[in-house]
Design a protein around this motif. Sequence first.
Motif, PDB file in Angstrom:
ATOM      1  N   THR A   1      10.269  66.694  22.645  1.00  0.00           N
ATOM      2  CA  THR A   1      10.642  66.007  24.171  1.00  0.00           C
ATOM      3  C   THR A   1      11.777  67.093  24.696  1.00  0.00           C
ATOM      4  O   THR A   1      12.392  66.772  25.848  1.00  0.00           O
TER       5      THR A   1
ATOM      6  N   ALA B   1       5.021  60.682  22.873  1.00  0.00           N
ATOM      7  CA  ALA B   1       6.586  60.803  23.203  1.00  0.00           C
ATOM      8  C   ALA B   1       6.674  61.861  24.649  1.00  0.00           C
ATOM      9  O   ALA B   1       7.244  61.524  25.494  1.00  0.00           O
TER      10      ALA B   1
ATOM     11  N   LEU C   1      10.928  64.805  16.889  1.00  0.00           N
ATOM     12  CA  LEU C   1      10.908  63.977  18.313  1.00  0.00           C
ATOM     13  C   LEU C   1      11.753  64.877  19.216  1.00  0.00           C
ATOM     14  O   LEU C   1      11.260  65.012  20.366  1.00  0.00           O
ATOM     15  N   THR C   2      13.075  65.481  18.692  1.00  0.00           N
ATOM     16  CA  THR C   2      13.685  66.285  19.891  1.00  0.00           C
ATOM     17  C   THR C   2      12.883  67.572  19.921  1.00  0.00           C
ATOM     18  O   THR C   2      13.041  68.140  21.169  1.00  0.00           O
TER      19      THR C   2
ATOM     20  N   ASN D   1      13.686  58.618  23.797  1.00  0.00           N
ATOM     21  CA  ASN D   1      14.161  59.018  22.284  1.00  0.00           C
ATOM     22  C   ASN D   1      14.516  57.859  21.328  1.00  0.00           C
ATOM     23  O   ASN D   1      13.945  57.657  20.316  1.00  0.00           O
TER      24      ASN D   1
ATOM     25  N   TYR E   1       5.283  61.291  18.043  1.00  0.00           N
ATOM     26  CA  TYR E   1       6.418  62.410  18.296  1.00  0.00           C
ATOM     27  C   TYR E   1       5.693  63.338  19.374  1.00  0.00           C
ATOM     28  O   TYR E   1       6.298  63.791  20.330  1.00  0.00           O
TER      29      TYR E   1
END
Length: 334
Positions: free
Chosen positions: A70, A255, A66-67, A273, A251
């Motif tokens: 994004t 996202a 996810l990080t 998030n 993700y």
Amino acid sequence: VMWITCLVATISHLDGSGATTMLVTIPMMLPIYKKMKIRPQALLLLAAICSGSMNMTPWCSSVLRLTSATGGDAMELWRYVLPLQIVCLILSYLVIPLARLERKNGAGMTAEEFQSLKATLNQPVETKVSMKVIYFDIALTIAILIAMLSGIIKSNLGFMVALAVALVVNFPNPKEQTKKVKEFGGTALNMIMIIFSIGVLVGVLKDSGMMDGMVALILAIIPESLGSHITWIISALSVPLSMFLGSDTVYMAVAPIMANVVTAYGSTMLQLNAAFLIGACLSANLCLVGPTPYLALGLADVDMPSNLKYCFPWVFGMSLVVSVLAGIMGVIPF
């Protein structure tokens, strides 16, 4: 028994692997559940929500993917969602309603059956290493977790140091060390390729202008009155969204697009998030397009329709409770 299940699933998921959690928890607890006449779906539910709650730690694949998509920081995101992770763990261990449901369904055992089960569980366990090495491994695990979670060292450096020390202590023979690296290295390489692929996909979407076009289309569709609430709505619906699309799609594709949408309405990247992470983690073992849920179903000898019928109301209800609490605490504003 259900509390022990929660504890086993929680501890076994410290490495961040859902497959490992299922391979440890289900074969260990399933015979006990059968003897106590507890439905295997209850075991799958507890393993799912406990591993899902632990999936929010900064070295788990959910947070890393996810990080990466994004542009956030894994440790920063974990510190932001830590209150929600604690809430999820507390809710996971509140198994009294589930226990009552199973008792109404005929779960339980006689005194003679309990004594027989107790005698079976009291059998000595064989280990491949000495107790001194086991105590050392426990101390090393606790030390490295404290160091990483407190921010003393980065998770990548912490795991590399811990791996080097654990290999030497547990497998003094270099040939054994090489064998173990080859045995478990495939999983690590797979995650590396996923992270690289996310970077390539996001780069293509941004530089080609496709992301800007999709964001403009979404902004045109969303009513102005709902714009400021879109982040919390995502949180409330993240369980069914992740179940049907799969966490990789959420993700890597959804996202990054929604990041530009929610920032246009005043939300932050951390809030978005957190909104995606709650439902995606809790529903990871209910996902229709992931391998781990089907591994768990095979181990428990349960089919997907009956598992969804049993587990979905609990998981979705739990995510809604967490989303409401997140709104009250200001982590994901209403």
